[in-house]
Write a protein that holds these residues in place. Structure first.
Motif, PDB file in Angstrom:
ATOM      1  N   PRO A 110     -24.785 -24.287   7.408  1.00 35.29           N
ATOM      2  CA  PRO A 110     -23.774 -24.743   6.554  1.00 35.29           C
ATOM      3  C   PRO A 110     -24.336 -25.277   4.871  1.00 35.29           C
ATOM      4  CG  PRO A 110     -22.501 -25.287   9.191  1.00 35.29           C
ATOM      5  CD  PRO A 110     -24.278 -24.316   8.942  1.00 35.29           C
ATOM      6  N   ARG A 111     -25.944 -26.050   5.682  1.00 32.81           N
ATOM      7  CA  ARG A 111     -26.655 -26.341   5.177  1.00 32.81           C
ATOM      8  C   ARG A 111     -27.056 -25.533   3.795  1.00 32.81           C
ATOM      9  NH1 ARG A 111     -29.023 -32.016   7.005  1.00 32.81           N
ATOM     10  NH2 ARG A 111     -27.674 -32.977   7.562  1.00 32.81           N
ATOM     11  N   SER A 112     -27.668 -23.989   4.433  1.00 33.32           N
ATOM     12  CA  SER A 112     -28.086 -22.893   3.661  1.00 33.32           C
ATOM     13  C   SER A 112     -27.087 -21.901   3.422  1.00 33.32           C
ATOM     14  CB  SER A 112     -29.488 -22.417   3.850  1.00 33.32           C
ATOM     15  OG  SER A 112     -29.121 -21.992   5.598  1.00 33.32           O
ATOM     16  N   ALA A 113     -26.230 -21.868   4.209  1.00 28.64           N
ATOM     17  CA  ALA A 113     -25.379 -20.339   3.206  1.00 28.64           C
ATOM     18  C   ALA A 113     -25.384 -20.015   2.066  1.00 28.64           C
ATOM     19  CB  ALA A 113     -23.765 -20.714   4.167  1.00 28.64           C
ATOM     20  N   GLY A 114     -25.120 -20.879   1.441  1.00 24.61           N
ATOM     21  CA  GLY A 114     -24.861 -20.338  -0.065  1.00 24.61           C
ATOM     22  C   GLY A 114     -26.577 -20.029  -0.760  1.00 24.61           C
ATOM     23  N   ALA A 115     -27.397 -20.510  -0.438  1.00 29.76           N
ATOM     24  CA  ALA A 115     -28.525 -19.664  -0.708  1.00 29.76           C
ATOM     25  C   ALA A 115     -29.050 -18.548   0.250  1.00 29.76           C
ATOM     26  CB  ALA A 115     -29.935 -20.686  -0.584  1.00 29.76           C
ATOM     27  N   ASP A 116     -28.634 -18.495   1.585  1.00 28.04           N
ATOM     28  CA  ASP A 116     -28.747 -17.006   2.711  1.00 28.04           C
ATOM     29  C   ASP A 116     -28.497 -16.019   2.026  1.00 28.04           C
ATOM     30  OD1 ASP A 116     -30.386 -18.933   3.604  1.00 28.04           O
ATOM     31  OD2 ASP A 116     -29.266 -19.308   5.528  1.00 28.04           O
ATOM     32  N   VAL A 117     -27.016 -16.148   1.754  1.00 27.07           N
ATOM     33  CA  VAL A 117     -26.011 -14.619   1.535  1.00 27.07           C
ATOM     34  C   VAL A 117     -26.054 -14.481  -0.035  1.00 27.07           C
ATOM     35  CG1 VAL A 117     -23.551 -14.760   0.293  1.00 27.07           C
ATOM     36  CG2 VAL A 117     -23.942 -15.813   2.147  1.00 27.07           C
ATOM     37  N   ALA A 118     -27.146 -15.989  -1.421  1.00 26.76           N
ATOM     38  CA  ALA A 118     -27.653 -15.264  -2.336  1.00 26.76           C
ATOM     39  C   ALA A 118     -28.697 -14.345  -2.231  1.00 26.76           C
ATOM     40  CB  ALA A 118     -28.346 -15.768  -4.098  1.00 26.76           C
ATOM     41  N   ALA A 119     -29.862 -15.124  -0.887  1.00 26.91           N
ATOM     42  CA  ALA A 119     -31.196 -14.060  -0.815  1.00 26.91           C
ATOM     43  C   ALA A 119     -30.522 -12.595  -0.151  1.00 26.91           C
ATOM     44  CB  ALA A 119     -31.997 -14.911   0.111  1.00 26.91           C
ATOM     45  N   ARG A 120     -29.701 -12.713   0.769  1.00 22.67           N
ATOM     46  CA  ARG A 120     -28.982 -11.277   1.363  1.00 22.67           C
ATOM     47  C   ARG A 120     -28.762 -10.344   0.437  1.00 22.67           C
ATOM     48  NH1 ARG A 120     -31.354  -8.772   5.827  1.00 22.67           N
ATOM     49  NH2 ARG A 120     -31.368 -11.016   6.174  1.00 22.67           N
ATOM     50  N   LEU A 121     -27.921 -10.376  -0.406  1.00 25.43           N
ATOM     51  CA  LEU A 121     -27.082 -10.288  -0.749  1.00 25.43           C
ATOM     52  C   LEU A 121     -28.246  -8.815  -2.399  1.00 25.43           C
ATOM     53  CD1 LEU A 121     -23.977 -12.327  -2.775  1.00 25.43           C
ATOM     54  CD2 LEU A 121     -24.043 -10.156  -1.062  1.00 25.43           C
ATOM     55  N   GLU A 122     -28.921  -9.935  -2.826  1.00 27.79           N
ATOM     56  CA  GLU A 122     -30.682  -9.681  -3.417  1.00 27.79           C
ATOM     57  C   GLU A 122     -30.759  -8.240  -2.622  1.00 27.79           C
ATOM     58  OE1 GLU A 122     -34.494 -10.816  -5.456  1.00 27.79           O
ATOM     59  OE2 GLU A 122     -33.061 -12.481  -4.978  1.00 27.79           O
ATOM     60  N   ALA A 123     -31.410  -8.830  -1.373  1.00 26.50           N
ATOM     61  CA  ALA A 123     -32.018  -7.723  -0.297  1.00 26.50           C
ATOM     62  C   ALA A 123     -31.726  -6.707  -0.039  1.00 26.50           C
ATOM     63  CB  ALA A 123     -32.270  -8.745   0.918  1.00 26.50           C
ATOM     64  N   LEU A 124     -30.107  -7.334  -0.166  1.00 24.16           N
ATOM     65  CA  LEU A 124     -29.478  -5.516   0.151  1.00 24.16           C
ATOM     66  C   LEU A 124     -29.068  -4.631  -1.265  1.00 24.16           C
ATOM     67  CD1 LEU A 124     -26.690  -7.235   2.455  1.00 24.16           C
ATOM     68  CD2 LEU A 124     -28.857  -5.387   3.128  1.00 24.16           C
ATOM     69  N   GLY A 125     -29.770  -5.413  -2.342  1.00 25.15           N
ATOM     70  CA  GLY A 125     -29.741  -4.479  -3.834  1.00 25.15           C
ATOM     71  C   GLY A 125     -28.435  -4.593  -4.491  1.00 25.15           C
ATOM     72  N   VAL A 126     -27.312  -5.966  -3.741  1.00 22.65           N
ATOM     73  CA  VAL A 126     -26.951  -5.988  -4.931  1.00 22.65           C
ATOM     74  C   VAL A 126     -26.805  -6.791  -6.246  1.00 22.65           C
ATOM     75  CG1 VAL A 126     -24.396  -7.331  -4.826  1.00 22.65           C
ATOM     76  CG2 VAL A 126     -25.242  -6.186  -2.579  1.00 22.65           C
ATOM     77  N   PRO A 127     -26.150  -6.063  -7.036  1.00 28.16           N
ATOM     78  CA  PRO A 127     -26.527  -6.529  -9.023  1.00 28.16           C
ATOM     79  C   PRO A 127     -25.748  -7.486  -8.979  1.00 28.16           C
ATOM     80  CG  PRO A 127     -24.706  -4.807  -9.001  1.00 28.16           C
ATOM     81  CD  PRO A 127     -25.223  -4.405  -7.085  1.00 28.16           C
ATOM     82  N   LYS A 128     -26.297  -8.708  -9.651  1.00 26.35           N
ATOM     83  CA  LYS A 128     -25.720  -9.672  -9.550  1.00 26.35           C
ATOM     84  C   LYS A 128     -24.959  -9.634 -10.809  1.00 26.35           C
ATOM     85  CE  LYS A 128     -29.972 -12.840  -8.856  1.00 26.35           C
ATOM     86  NZ  LYS A 128     -31.141 -13.047  -9.561  1.00 26.35           N
ATOM     87  N   LYS A 129     -23.694  -9.999 -10.774  1.00 29.15           N
ATOM     88  CA  LYS A 129     -22.690 -10.657 -11.876  1.00 29.15           C
ATOM     89  C   LYS A 129     -23.794 -11.224 -13.419  1.00 29.15           C
ATOM     90  CE  LYS A 129     -18.812 -10.786  -9.561  1.00 29.15           C
ATOM     91  NZ  LYS A 129     -17.309 -11.737  -9.932  1.00 29.15           N
ATOM     92  N   PRO A 130     -23.772 -10.171 -14.381  1.00 30.61           N
ATOM     93  CA  PRO A 130     -23.533 -10.862 -15.590  1.00 30.61           C
ATOM     94  C   PRO A 130     -23.618 -12.312 -15.984  1.00 30.61           C
ATOM     95  CG  PRO A 130     -22.591  -8.703 -16.259  1.00 30.61           C
ATOM     96  CD  PRO A 130     -22.695  -9.461 -14.882  1.00 30.61           C
TER      97      PRO A 130
END
Length: 91
Positions: A71-91
């Motif tokens: 729970p402490r790092s979930a937000g950062a972990d999700v952001a890193a995983r999305l980047e690793a999966l190639g999910v584009p960031k919202k502008p």
């Protein structure tokens, strides 16, 4: 991209919890625990759903399952995983 939480609690309990935290995403209810069982996240003792993050592609295929969610790092972990999966960031 869409995101949501899921819980084995009933809809009213989830609604109150979401309101108490002022969440901007829905919490889906699975009080029958059928979906939790199907995804393999139901604890064998206690009947609760273990914390997992499941990434599902637009084609419905599971891209990654994170089983050790902190729970402490979930937000950062999700952001890193999305980047690793190639999910584009919202502008």
């Amino acid at each position: 991209m869409a995101y949501f939480a899921a819980s084995v609690d009933d809809a009213e309990t989830n609604r109150k919890f979401a309101e108490s935290l002022e969440l901007d995403y829905p919490i889906l209810s699975d009080p029958s625990k059928k979906t939790a069982r199907a995804y393999g996240v139901l604890a064998s003792v206690g009947g609760y759903a273990k914390r997992h993050t499941i990434y599902i592609g637009v084609d419905g295929k599971i891209l990654h399952i994170e089983r050790d969610v902190s729970p402490r790092s979930a937000g950062a972990d999700v952001a890193a995983r999305l980047e690793a999966l190639g999910v584009p960031k919202k502008p």
